[in-house]
Design a protein around this motif. Structure first.
Motif, PDB file in Angstrom:
ATOM      1  N   GLY A 237       5.019   2.595   1.107  1.00  0.00           N
ATOM      2  CA  GLY A 237       4.184   1.412   1.001  1.00  0.00           C
ATOM      3  C   GLY A 237       3.356   1.401  -0.272  1.00  0.00           C
ATOM      4  N   ILE A 238       3.029   2.594  -0.761  1.00  0.00           N
ATOM      5  CA  ILE A 238       2.326   2.705  -2.049  1.00  0.00           C
ATOM      6  C   ILE A 238       3.321   2.740  -3.200  1.00  0.00           C
ATOM      7  CG2 ILE A 238       0.884   4.204  -3.482  1.00  0.00           C
ATOM      8  CD1 ILE A 238      -0.744   2.866  -1.399  1.00  0.00           C
ATOM      9  N   GLY A 239       4.340   3.571  -3.084  1.00  0.00           N
ATOM     10  CA  GLY A 239       5.215   3.844  -4.220  1.00  0.00           C
ATOM     11  C   GLY A 239       6.210   2.761  -4.549  1.00  0.00           C
ATOM     12  N   THR A 240       6.722   2.036  -3.550  1.00  0.00           N
ATOM     13  CA  THR A 240       7.786   1.066  -3.798  1.00  0.00           C
ATOM     14  C   THR A 240       7.386   0.008  -4.802  1.00  0.00           C
ATOM     15  OG1 THR A 240       8.669   1.400  -1.567  1.00  0.00           O
ATOM     16  CG2 THR A 240       9.325  -0.608  -2.712  1.00  0.00           C
ATOM     17  N   ASN A 241       6.159  -0.468  -4.717  1.00  0.00           N
ATOM     18  CA  ASN A 241       5.701  -1.578  -5.564  1.00  0.00           C
ATOM     19  C   ASN A 241       4.618  -1.144  -6.538  1.00  0.00           C
ATOM     20  OD1 ASN A 241       6.628  -4.190  -5.850  1.00  0.00           O
ATOM     21  ND2 ASN A 241       4.964  -5.111  -4.701  1.00  0.00           N
TER      22      ASN A 241
END
Length: 580
Positions: free
Chosen positions: A58-62
């Motif tokens: 949820g943090i890393g994807t975007n």
């Protein structure tokens, strides 16, 4: 004080059959059956992993989009920072594994890591809330340096620093969880119970499913919230997931089976190497020789049950470390561990050496597997993406692959195993099947690209993207047989004192495979674009030859499969002796 007892080693060649027992008893000989573990503790750990995966992705994807659009970093700066962050989160598990195996144990490492994780998540959420409600970061010119603070971003520099420190905490926390949560879950099963061995294999499968479930759920729901509702709300969802994981993990503490760390594994390795070199002039008899072993006694002096490793005949030079010389036999003198090591210590180092070739083929496999996230998507973008009147993004076929992996877990355990009369394929056999299937997947992609190019160049029409589904299905099967089983294999073969470290190195295969894939693509682009040619992978793939690239990856994965077969046939499985 440990009792010295020479162990006469029979030098007869062991059974050369490398067919691993289908979830074998690992060479343990027991007189009484051991009770079977229940699924409460493993199920809790699976839930924690599912929440952690959702939080991290949820943090890393975007993240690169947030750095570019909200913090107004330029493209090069945001990409570089995200790569550094991902790299840190994948290399921290090595450090976390050493800490867990040496001092803290898996439980304490996971708990501390989740706390750091939560603090980092809270920081990023509050930071995004403040940033999006106050105009702290005016838009910067694309020529801004990656590191240098310029007048355009100096206003929010302290706030940016806090945000990056919170990201660093997240990287530390996620790395610690990766290093210890999977081994901790495997520790909940009893190795000497046949039912538990089957359940452990199933646990590894579902653990991997939890990882990819977190990837797909965060890549859809959380990313949509971030871009269409609020960045702070999207980060808050991830924060809630990790906070729930922490509370859940702590609330179930009474359910866990915890193992006490047995001391630094790196120190033991160094002792064997030093002792072998100090006795380089001694020879190991082919018929038999007195090699040193100790009676059952744990590293903290408490007598109890402990696994010793059976002696093997390869890497004979290392056996010198266990030869009892005249000085070692002197009475009333404590054993010098840098001069005399136990057979078990020597065998632990041999296990690591045997694992290296299998691990190396895992890196090559991961480089091929990573094509699903890069060239498969690029191939899909050149095709007709309309399916039943809906436009299907090429990257969304990854969701199909994830679903297929879940299906393969069900098919193997509920269909394949019962069909085979309850006989489980060995871990090495399953990994080999996965290595072979990735060859088929690359071949399917190459054939599809040949057909696509021919059709486009002859008639200007495009193939439908659904023609990619077979190659994704094959990749899913390969992932199930190879990647999941590889985690199980490394954990099972690892010395007891290095369970976390070996599991972390198995995960490291994926990261190094991505780096290797990037290097291969870069070299292909450099070599094939000489003398003004468009190359195999130009911006317009209709003018290139991606099929050549896929055939090259097919050849690489085929060679890797052959090497794996050679290494697997020669691999000697760990044989433990349970003493009481």
């Amino acid at each position: 004080m440990e009792e010295r007892r020479p162990l006469l080693i029979n030098r007869e060649e062991p059974n050369e059959s490398n067919e691993e027992e289908a979830v074998s008893h690992q060479g343990l000989h027991l007189e009484e059956p051991i009770a079977t573990s229940d699924w409460r503790a493993p199920a809790t750990i699976l839930g924690v992993e599912c929440l952690e995966s959702m939080a991290f992705n949820g943090i890393g994807t975007n993240l690169v989009v947030y750095l570019r659009t909200i913090l107004h970093d330029n493209n090069a700066s945001s990409a570089a920072k995200v790569l550094i962050w991902y790299g840190t989160s994948y290399f921290v598990p090595i450090v976390g594994a050493v800490i867990a195996d040496t001092w803290w144990g898996s439980y304490m490492t996971v708990m501390v890591s989740l706390i750091l994780y939560f603090l980092g998540m809270m920081g990023t959420t509050l930071s995004s809330l403040i940033t999006t409600t106050a105009d702290l970061f005016p838009s910067c010119d694309d020529k801004d340096s990656i590191i240098t603070i310029t007048p355009c971003n100096a206003v929010g520099a302290p706030h940016k620093l806090v945000f990056y420190l919170c990201l660093f905490l997240i990287a530390l926390g996620s790395g610690g969880v990766r290093s210890s949560l999977l081994p901790f879950g495997a520790d909940q099963f009893i190795d000497t119970n046949y039912t538990d061995q089957q359940n452990k294999a199933l646990f590894f499968s579902w653990f991997y499913v939890c990882i990819i479930f977190g990837v797909i759920s965060s890549g859809t729901v959380v990313v949509w919230v971030q871009e269409n509702v609020s960045w702070s709300l999207g980060f808050a969802i991830s924060t809630f997931c990790i906070s729930l994981a922490l509370v859940w993990f702590l609330a179930c503490t009474a359910l866990y089976r915890r193992k006490v760390p047995s001391g630094s594994p790196l120190k033991s390795i160094c002792q064997v190497l030093v002792a072998s070199l100090r006795k380089i002039g001694l020879s190991v008899s082919k018929q038999g020789t007195a090699l040193f072993e100790v009676d059952c006694e744990s590293s903290n002096g408490e007598v109890g049950s402990q696994k010793r490793l059976a002696h093997t005949s390869d890497f004979r030079f290392l056996d010198k470390a266990a030869i009892m010389s005249d000085s070692d036999l002197e009475s009333n003198s404590p054993r010098n561990p840098w001069s005399l090591c136990t057979v078990t210590q020597v065998e632990e180092l041999k296990i690591l050496l045997r694992l290296v070739p299998i691990w190396a083929t895992g890196v090559l496999y991961s480089a091929t597997y990573s094509q699903m996230h890069t060239t498969f998507i690029q191939q899909g973008k050149t095709m007709d993406t309309t399916v039943l009147s809906f436009s299907v993004p090429a990257a969304s076929l990854y969701s199909f692959e994830v679903i297929c992996v879940m299906c393969w877990v069900f098919i193997y355990n509920k269909v394949v195993i019962p069909t085979m009369g309850g006989v489980w394929l060995s871990q090495l056999q399953r990994i080999g099947i996965g290595r072979f299937l990735i060859v088929l997947a690359m071949s399917a992609a190459a054939v599809l690209e040949m057909v696509r190019l021919e059709k486009f160049r002859n008639s200007g029409s495009m193939l439908n993207i659904t023609w990619q589904l077979p190659q994704y299905f094959i990749v899913a099967a390969s992932e199930f047989f190879s990647l999941i089983t590889q985690l199980e294999f490394f954990h099972g073969q690892a010395p007891d004192a290095m369970k976390n470290v070996c599991t972390a190195f198995a995960l490291l295969c994926i990261a190094l495979g991505n780096y290797l894939s990037s290097f291969i693509i870069t070299m292909v682009a450099l070599v094939t674009t000489k003398e003004g040619e468009s190359g195999w992978l130009p911006n317009d793939l209709n003018k290139g030859h991606m099929d050549y690239y896929f055939w090259m990856m097919t050849a690489i994965s085929g060679l890797n499969f052959v090497l794996y077969i050679i290494f697997a046939r020669r691999y000697k499985l760990k044989e433990a002796i349970l003493t009481t």
